[in-house]
Design an enzyme around this catalytic site. Structure first.
Site, PDB file in Angstrom:
ATOM      1  N   ASP A   1      -2.141   4.397  14.396  1.00 31.29           N
ATOM      2  CA  ASP A   1      -2.310   3.288  14.955  1.00 31.29           C
ATOM      3  C   ASP A   1      -1.142   2.561  15.605  1.00 31.29           C
ATOM      4  O   ASP A   1      -1.032   1.757  16.550  1.00 31.29           O
ATOM      5  CB  ASP A   1      -3.035   2.093  14.411  1.00 31.29           C
TER       6      ASP A   1
ATOM      7  N   HIS B   1       0.389   4.131   4.869  1.00 33.76           N
ATOM      8  CA  HIS B   1      -1.034   4.642   4.835  1.00 33.76           C
ATOM      9  C   HIS B   1      -1.378   4.742   3.260  1.00 33.76           C
ATOM     10  O   HIS B   1      -0.554   5.104   2.365  1.00 33.76           O
ATOM     11  CB  HIS B   1      -1.141   5.910   5.428  1.00 33.76           C
TER      12      HIS B   1
HETATM   13  N1  CMC Z   1       5.594  -3.077   6.140  1.00 29.36           N
HETATM   14  C1  CMC Z   1       6.238  -3.232   5.048  1.00 29.36           C
HETATM   15  N2  CMC Z   1       6.033  -2.975   3.562  1.00 29.36           N
HETATM   16  C2  CMC Z   1       4.959  -2.223   3.322  1.00 29.36           C
HETATM   17  C3  CMC Z   1       4.101  -1.807   4.375  1.00 29.36           C
HETATM   18  C4  CMC Z   1       4.380  -2.233   5.717  1.00 29.36           C
HETATM   19  N3  CMC Z   1       3.444  -1.785   6.634  1.00 29.36           N
HETATM   20  N4  CMC Z   1       3.025  -1.236   3.955  1.00 29.36           N
HETATM   21  C5  CMC Z   1       3.177  -1.016   2.620  1.00 29.36           C
HETATM   22  N5  CMC Z   1       4.433  -1.520   2.191  1.00 29.36           N
HETATM   23  C6  CMC Z   1       5.294  -1.749   0.812  1.00 29.36           C
HETATM   24  C7  CMC Z   1       4.360  -2.798  -0.221  1.00 29.36           C
HETATM   25  O1  CMC Z   1       4.794  -4.166   0.180  1.00 29.36           O
HETATM   26  C8  CMC Z   1       4.642  -2.082  -1.469  1.00 29.36           C
HETATM   27  O2  CMC Z   1       5.847  -2.309  -1.653  1.00 29.36           O
HETATM   28  P1  CMC Z   1       6.216  -2.494  -3.438  1.00 29.36           P
HETATM   29  O3  CMC Z   1       5.857  -1.192  -4.117  1.00 29.36           O
HETATM   30  O4  CMC Z   1       7.682  -3.018  -3.378  1.00 29.36           O
HETATM   31  O5  CMC Z   1       5.394  -3.756  -3.970  1.00 29.36           O
HETATM   32  C9  CMC Z   1       4.604  -0.527  -1.007  1.00 29.36           C
HETATM   33  O6  CMC Z   1       5.037  -0.609   0.281  1.00 29.36           O
HETATM   34  C10 CMC Z   1       2.984  -0.118  -1.182  1.00 29.36           C
HETATM   35  O7  CMC Z   1       2.195  -0.687  -0.425  1.00 29.36           O
HETATM   36  P2  CMC Z   1       0.709  -0.979  -0.840  1.00 29.36           P
HETATM   37  O8  CMC Z   1       0.248  -2.115  -0.107  1.00 29.36           O
HETATM   38  O9  CMC Z   1       0.579  -0.743  -2.114  1.00 29.36           O
HETATM   39  O10 CMC Z   1      -0.047   0.318  -0.204  1.00 29.36           O
HETATM   40  P3  CMC Z   1      -1.587   0.476   0.221  1.00 29.36           P
HETATM   41  O11 CMC Z   1      -2.012   1.742  -0.095  1.00 29.36           O
HETATM   42  O12 CMC Z   1      -2.512  -0.574  -0.664  1.00 29.36           O
HETATM   43  O13 CMC Z   1      -1.755  -0.088   1.738  1.00 29.36           O
HETATM   44  C11 CMC Z   1      -1.783  -0.098   3.978  1.00 29.36           C
HETATM   45  C12 CMC Z   1      -1.902   0.780   2.816  1.00 29.36           C
HETATM   46  C13 CMC Z   1      -1.922   1.160   5.337  1.00 29.36           C
HETATM   47  C14 CMC Z   1      -2.962  -0.963   3.966  1.00 29.36           C
HETATM   48  C15 CMC Z   1      -0.395  -0.603   4.009  1.00 29.36           C
HETATM   49  O14 CMC Z   1       0.628   0.253   4.291  1.00 29.36           O
HETATM   50  C16 CMC Z   1      -0.223  -1.506   5.365  1.00 29.36           C
HETATM   51  O15 CMC Z   1      -0.829  -2.950   5.280  1.00 29.36           O
HETATM   52  N6  CMC Z   1       0.154  -0.970   6.477  1.00 29.36           N
HETATM   53  C17 CMC Z   1       0.194  -1.912   7.834  1.00 29.36           C
HETATM   54  C18 CMC Z   1      -1.289  -1.838   8.205  1.00 29.36           C
HETATM   55  C19 CMC Z   1      -1.679  -0.689   9.034  1.00 29.36           C
HETATM   56  O16 CMC Z   1      -0.714  -0.114   9.863  1.00 29.36           O
HETATM   57  N7  CMC Z   1      -2.674  -0.167   8.775  1.00 29.36           N
HETATM   58  C20 CMC Z   1      -3.354   0.984   9.358  1.00 29.36           C
HETATM   59  C21 CMC Z   1      -3.410   2.203   8.534  1.00 29.36           C
HETATM   60  S1  CMC Z   1      -3.963   3.596   9.420  1.00 29.36           S
HETATM   61  C22 CMC Z   1      -5.458   3.410  10.215  1.00 29.36           C
HETATM   62  C23 CMC Z   1      -6.606   3.378   9.321  1.00 29.36           C
HETATM   63  O17 CMC Z   1      -6.933   4.407   8.680  1.00 29.36           O
HETATM   64  O18 CMC Z   1      -7.386   2.339   9.435  1.00 29.36           O
END
Ligand code: CMC
Length: 431
Positions: free
Chosen positions: A366, A308
């Site tokens: 989710d 998240h």
């Molecule tokens: N699986 C594997 N690796 C992950 C994941 C994941 N679900 N989420 C983040 N990472 C890794 C990412 O590769 C990065 O690694 P590194 O630092 O080595 O490059 C690190 O964790 C930080 O990730 P980020 O993409 O910079 O984090 P963000 O804050 O931009 O993204 C997120 C947050 C929710 C979009 C992301 O965690 C994600 O894509 N999760 C899966 C989709 C999901 O479940 N979304 C629902 C969120 S809750 C409902 C809502 O509020 O809408």
């Protein structure tokens, strides 16, 4: 405004700018940079807005480090345990919990706005049978803007209130009708003797030829899920509603833009993506392989329902819904269903794995909501519309708050241009 300020100095020219600190009632303060560009000829750069506050708001507070979520000051776990979705909707819209008379009036008004204009119901026929319900939701809600010209003066507080109530009331009817269209069944009219979630379940699952009994455990689980999804401050879809709304556009059109933003798998589409992922993994024995894929930087695969932007220790909504998830699975006699065994194994391994622990990637709301919806028999492509029904309350509350703000201006971010410098047009034979 506080009297504390930061001073920023341009190392080349020595010019300085005072950046006043803006304090809220809780949480991290912000630096007011509005004069920065005029004084220093520099913008701030924050793609994806990870460090930028776009507004002041009194609606919802999140402390991501400590897993705190407050609606108008009330902890979401207390509301999930003791309140109801429509009482929470009242709280988010009006700022205070209602007394009995206020709640009765509100519930009655919502119940009596649930029907759709018959002309609107015909719009569904224009969609192909396999249209995604979110596509229908975006289109139908956008087209509500063509129906209520007489009550959409956005400067009139009474009109704003009618809009909010109408939107909250009609969303379940629209979502259920989208599903009925996709399976070719007659659309069910709302039933005013049922509560909000029971009415939705009936419109979704009943057919005119048969009696339908609402399962009270299903209705309660849905009510709690709706409470947990009702608002989440300046998330992508709410920010979209605010940005669209800042132009003074029709409020139903602003909500349609929020629905479009919610659809993406990084946001509300994650609940659907969780089930797609579980089906893709297929079997408990495959979990380690997919965990490795999620950790591989060269593989686009991510564990859906994990991570998240704001919650970095745990998602308080996930903690609450995890309990309901097990309760619903048990109630449905599905604890030993292979899909759910798989989900629980994924959760167990990911929570123990250093990659996920170091990056603070915990199951989010989710992960569990997708599993509950599946157990309740809700079709996978309806998962994100379920989120949209609940989040309509937050969108409406934020839109109303923004329109009520006398200082509201059109939202207009700036950019760092990285394209070609100025150059002259060359005729085609000279390129
Ligand atoms: N699986 C594997 N690796 C992950 C994941 C994941 N679900 N989420 C983040 N990472 C890794 C990412 O590769 C990065 O690694 P590194 O630092 O080595 O490059 C690190 O964790 C930080 O990730 P980020 O993409 O910079 O984090 P963000 O804050 O931009 O993204 C997120 C947050 C929710 C979009 C992301 O965690 C994600 O894509 N999760 C899966 C989709 C999901 O479940 N979304 C629902 C969120 S809750 C409902 C809502 O509020 O809408």
């Amino acid at each position: 405004m506080a009297n504390k300020a930061f001073t920023l100095t341009d190392p080349e020219s020595g010019r300085t700018s005072e950046l006043p600190v803006v304090e809220g009632t809780l949480g991290t303060p912000g630096l007011d940079i509005r004069k920065l560009n005029g004084e220093m000829d520099v913008f701030t750069y924050d793609p994806a807005f990870t460090a930028t506050c776009s507004c002041e708001s009194r609606i919802t507070y999140i402390d991501g480090a400590n897993g705190v979520l407050l609606y108008r000051g009330y902890p979401v776990d207390q509301l999930a345990e003791k309140s109801s979705f429509l009482e929470v909707a009242y709280l988010l819209l009006y700022g205070e919990l209602p007394d009995q008379g206020q709640l009765d009036e509100f519930v009655n008004a919502i119940t009596r706005h649930t029907m759709l204009n018959e002309s609107l119901t015909k719009f569904f026929d224009g969609f192909h049978y396999d249209a995604h319900p979110m596509a229908m939701l975006t289109g139908i809600v956008g087209s509500l803007s063509a129906f209520y010209h007489d009550t959409t003066d956005i400067r009139d507080p009474e009109h704003r209130e009618i809009f909010a109530r109408r939107m909250i009331a009609k969303m379940p009817t629209i979502a259920a009708a989208a599903y009925k269209h996709s399976v070719g069944q007659p659309k069910m009219y709302p039933s005013n003797d049922l509560d909000y979630t029971s009415n939705f379940l009936r419109m979704l699952f009943a057919v005119p030829a048969e009696r339908y009994e609402v399962d009270p455990i299903a209705a309660k689980a849905l009510d709690v899920l709706f409470i947990l999804h009702a608002d989440h401050e300046q998330n992508a879809s709410t920010s979209t509603v605010r940005l669209a709304g800042s132009t003074g556009c029709n409020p139903y059109a602003a909500i349609a833009s929020g629905i479009a933003a919610l659809w993406g798998p990084a946001h509300g589409g994650a609940n659907e993506a969780v089930l797609t992922m579980l089906n893709q993994i297929g079997d408990v024995s495959q979990v380690p392989k997919f965990i490795e894929k999620a950790k591989d930087k060269n593989d686009p695969f991510r564990l859906m329902g994990f991570g998240h932007r704001v919650y970095k220790n745990f998602d308080p909504r996930a903690t609450i819904i995890r309990g309901y998830c097990h309760q619903v699975l048990e109630h449905m006699g599905m604890e030993n269903h292979p899909l759910f065994e798989l989900a629980m194994e994924l959760e167990r391994i990911a929570l123990e794995d250093d990659y996920f622990k170091e990056r603070k990637l915990y199951p989010n709301v989710d992960f569990y909501s997708g599993i509950i919806y599946q157990a309740l028999g809700i079709p996978v492509n309806m998962f994100t519309p379920m989120f949209a029904i609940a989040r309509t309350v937050g969108w409406a509350a934020h839109w109303c708050e923004m329109q009520n703000d006398p200082g509201m201006r059109i939202g207009r971010p700036r950019q760092i241009y990285t394209g070609s410098p100025k150059r002259d047009y060359a005729p085609i034979d000279k390129r």
